[in-house]
Design an enzyme around this catalytic site. Structure first.
Site, mmCIF file in Angstrom:
data_model
loop_
_atom_site.group_PDB
_atom_site.id
_atom_site.type_symbol
_atom_site.label_atom_id
_atom_site.label_comp_id
_atom_site.label_asym_id
_atom_site.label_seq_id
_atom_site.Cartn_x
_atom_site.Cartn_y
_atom_site.Cartn_z
ATOM 1 N N HIS A 88 37.298 43.994 45.329
ATOM 2 C CA HIS A 88 36.088 43.564 44.205
ATOM 3 C C HIS A 88 36.161 42.205 44.010
ATOM 4 O O HIS A 88 35.120 41.387 44.355
ATOM 5 C CB HIS A 88 35.938 44.470 42.809
ATOM 6 C CG HIS A 88 35.665 44.028 42.330
ATOM 7 N ND1 HIS A 88 37.524 44.689 41.824
ATOM 8 C CD2 HIS A 88 36.424 42.951 41.143
ATOM 9 C CE1 HIS A 88 38.111 43.933 40.383
ATOM 10 N NE2 HIS A 88 37.075 43.093 39.857
ATOM 11 N N GLU A 92 34.702 36.361 46.171
ATOM 12 C CA GLU A 92 34.578 35.543 44.944
ATOM 13 C C GLU A 92 35.707 34.343 44.825
ATOM 14 O O GLU A 92 35.580 33.739 45.038
ATOM 15 C CB GLU A 92 34.598 35.934 43.422
ATOM 16 C CG GLU A 92 34.341 35.314 43.322
ATOM 17 C CD GLU A 92 33.474 35.248 41.444
ATOM 18 O OE1 GLU A 92 33.087 37.305 41.034
ATOM 19 O OE2 GLU A 92 33.060 34.848 41.007
ATOM 20 N N ASP A 93 37.415 34.879 44.810
ATOM 21 C CA ASP A 93 38.064 34.569 44.531
ATOM 22 C C ASP A 93 39.332 34.001 46.172
ATOM 23 O O ASP A 93 40.265 33.090 45.904
ATOM 24 C CB ASP A 93 39.198 35.198 43.620
ATOM 25 C CG ASP A 93 38.515 35.197 42.188
ATOM 26 O OD1 ASP A 93 37.056 34.568 42.293
ATOM 27 O OD2 ASP A 93 38.836 36.583 41.265
ATOM 28 N N ASP A 155 35.585 47.135 36.675
ATOM 29 C CA ASP A 155 36.545 45.666 36.331
ATOM 30 C C ASP A 155 35.651 45.639 35.209
ATOM 31 O O ASP A 155 37.202 44.560 34.368
ATOM 32 C CB ASP A 155 35.267 44.573 37.064
ATOM 33 C CG ASP A 155 35.526 43.492 37.187
ATOM 34 O OD1 ASP A 155 36.373 42.892 37.069
ATOM 35 O OD2 ASP A 155 34.437 42.327 37.547
ATOM 36 N N ASP A 275 29.441 62.887 10.395
ATOM 37 C CA ASP A 275 30.332 63.546 11.317
ATOM 38 C C ASP A 275 30.814 62.388 11.662
ATOM 39 O O ASP A 275 31.320 62.063 13.431
ATOM 40 C CB ASP A 275 29.606 63.524 12.282
ATOM 41 C CG ASP A 275 28.654 62.806 13.139
ATOM 42 O OD1 ASP A 275 27.450 62.369 13.933
ATOM 43 O OD2 ASP A 275 27.998 61.405 12.105
HETATM 44 MN MN MN Z 1 37.434 41.510 38.195
#
Ligand code: MN
Length: 484
Positions: A88, A92-93, A155, A275
């Site tokens: 994931h 991006e990285d 994530d 409760d």
């Molecule tokens: Mn992440």
């Protein structure tokens, strides 16, 4: 790896990050070998592209996506979802392009990872409630495949578990976003355990002192009442046995954040929260639930007005159970839930249940078919009289005919999809509409006919000499702009 079903799971050090070995073990328990092979390959690929990157905690980066994948593997999600969770952060990285993911792991995986990447680029800033609701809708509208949201939630859950490594200011911002945006989304999708965990972790990160005080007070109260609860459990078991009902009785503890919220809302002390304690009774069949209810009421009187039949009328997210509040010994109220094993699984997994891997069966059904199935499921539930509001919001969210964009101050505006800069300008103010000459979108100049995309940040450029033109009718989508 289990979700925290008790406070112990949330204590520091009470949880270990599951590694690749555990992940492969979990997926091996429900997926065929060939799919497990794909998951292993994804982990090898992820390890190699993230090589040299570290988390703030000092761990190798790959530990994070593997932990996120484990959260989804515990929900028995399909192989594409698990592979996408492992990858994931790759777009991006790392320099890996989407095409490469598609070629190697399939178009679905690439789409999910791409969707998660886009969600990550949008940050929630305001604290207004209405704004939070728009933001949640915007996130859901950006998503064509709900598995994107499932990966994003996993994530976020892992990031919250490891939030101590972050700087305090960042920690607070992430915690607030978790409480205001992601926990409610998890709830809306019926991911009840995930919602509880996100809330408790968010509460702890945002208000560490309050969390600590409440945690101590609650532990003390529970220590004192352990014996007491045991006795109640025994009495119920005896009554169920006498009625020849095979049932599993368990005690259930309310989570810190929901107790905290209730105390604030009702301005009450801990002991006055009705409760704090609860029981769950799990039986084999729906009709047994009602017989069990009778048996339970024969031992402890029900509190009037507190009975709810979510079996006959399920909640919009598919949740089913009987709820009743009992007068326990000394008049102490005890909230009881009665459900079947199947209902329990739906209560735990929520919408994720629709993306569960089933051996044989529906491997051929497409994403759209499954989504449609889910929607039609909701529609039939709605016919039984449940929340129209939820259904309405889900329709909007899943079939996005709206585009959500930001003003420079971070206010969210909702426009018809296909809307242009001119529509936006008129939505802000009529005068701005009349005099607009262009706009900066995410900092770049664009012409008036530019079509808005989800999450764009717009700043309108105006000129006093500009006037509306007849040609604009061709590029506007909203009725408001057209009329002006
Ligand atoms: Mn992440």
């Amino acid at each position: 790896m289990e979700y925290a079903s008790s406070l112990l799971g949330l204590l520091p050090g009470g949880r270990r990050t599951p590694g690749l070995k555990e992940l492969l073990g979990t997926v091996g328990s429900y997926l065929p070998a060939e799919q497990v092979g794909r998951i292993r390959e994804a982990a090898e690929f992820g390890t190699s592209v993230h090589r040299g990157q570290k988390r703030l905690s000092g761990e190798p980066f790959i530990a994070h996506p593997v932990a996120a994948a484990s959260i989804l593997a515990d929900l028995h999600l399909d192989a594409d979802t698990i592979v996408a969770a492992i990858l994931h952060d790759v777009i991006e990285d790392t320099p890996t392009p989407k095409d490469q993911l598609a070629a190697r792991f399939g178009a679905d995986v690439a789409e999910i990872v791409d969707g998660v990447t886009k969600l990550d680029q949008i940050k929630f800033k305001s604290r207004e409630e209405a704004q939070a609701e728009s933001f949640r809708k915007m996130l859901l509208a950006m998503v064509r495949d709900l598995r994107v949201i499932l990966v994003k939630l996993a994530d976020r859950t892992h990031n919250m578990r490891t939030i101590q490594a972050m700087a305090p200011a960042r920690r607070r911002a992430i915690a607030r976003e978790t409480l205001e945006i992601y926990a409610p989304i998890a709830e809306r999708l019926g991911l009840y355990n995930m919602k509880l965990e996100l809330e408790d972790l968010g509460f702890k990160a945002l208000y560490p002192r309050r969390y600590q005080v409440l945690e101590r007070a609650l532990k003390r109260a529970r220590g004192n009442q352990k014996e007491f609860l045991k006795k109640i459990e025994q009495q119920l078991n005896a009554a169920l046995m006498k009625a020849e009902i095979a049932a599993h009785v368990e005690t259930r503890e309310k989570h810190l954040y929901s107790i905290y919220r209730k105390m604030r809302r009702k301005r009450a002390l801990l002991g006055e929260i009705v409760d704090v304690y609860g029981l769950r009774i799990i039986v084999d069949r729906p009709d047994t639930c009602y017989r069990a209810l009778g048996a339970v009421h024969s031992v402890f009187k029900p509190m009037p007005g507190r009975f709810k039949d979510y079996i006959a009328i399920p909640r919009a997210n598919g949740y089913q159970s009987l709820h009743t509040t009992l007068f326990g010994p000394n008049g102490v109220p005890i909230e009881a839930q009665i459900r079947t094993g199947d209902m329990h699984r739906v209560a735990e997994a929520g919408i994720a249940a629709h993306w569960r891997y089933k051996s044989g069966g529906d491997s051929g059904s497409t994403q759209q078919e499954r989504t449609r199935e889910w929607i039609s499921n909701l529609v039939s539930l709605q016919e039984a009289g449940t929340s129209e509001e939820f259904l309405e919001s889900v329709k909007v969210d899943l079939f996005p005919d709206k585009v959500y964009v930001f003003t420079p101050k971070g206010q969210i505006l909702r426009l018809p999809s296909g809307a242009t800069v001119v529509d936006f300008a008129y939505a802000v103010h009529t005068d701005i509409g009349h005099h607009c000459v262009g706009a900066k979108v995410n900092g770049k100049l664009v012409p008036l006919r530019y079509t808005l995309r989800q999450g764009d940040i717009l700043e309108i450029v105006t000129s006093p000499t500009q006037h509306p033109s007849r040609d604009w009718l061709k590029i506007v989508k909203s009725n408001r702009a057209r009329a002006k």
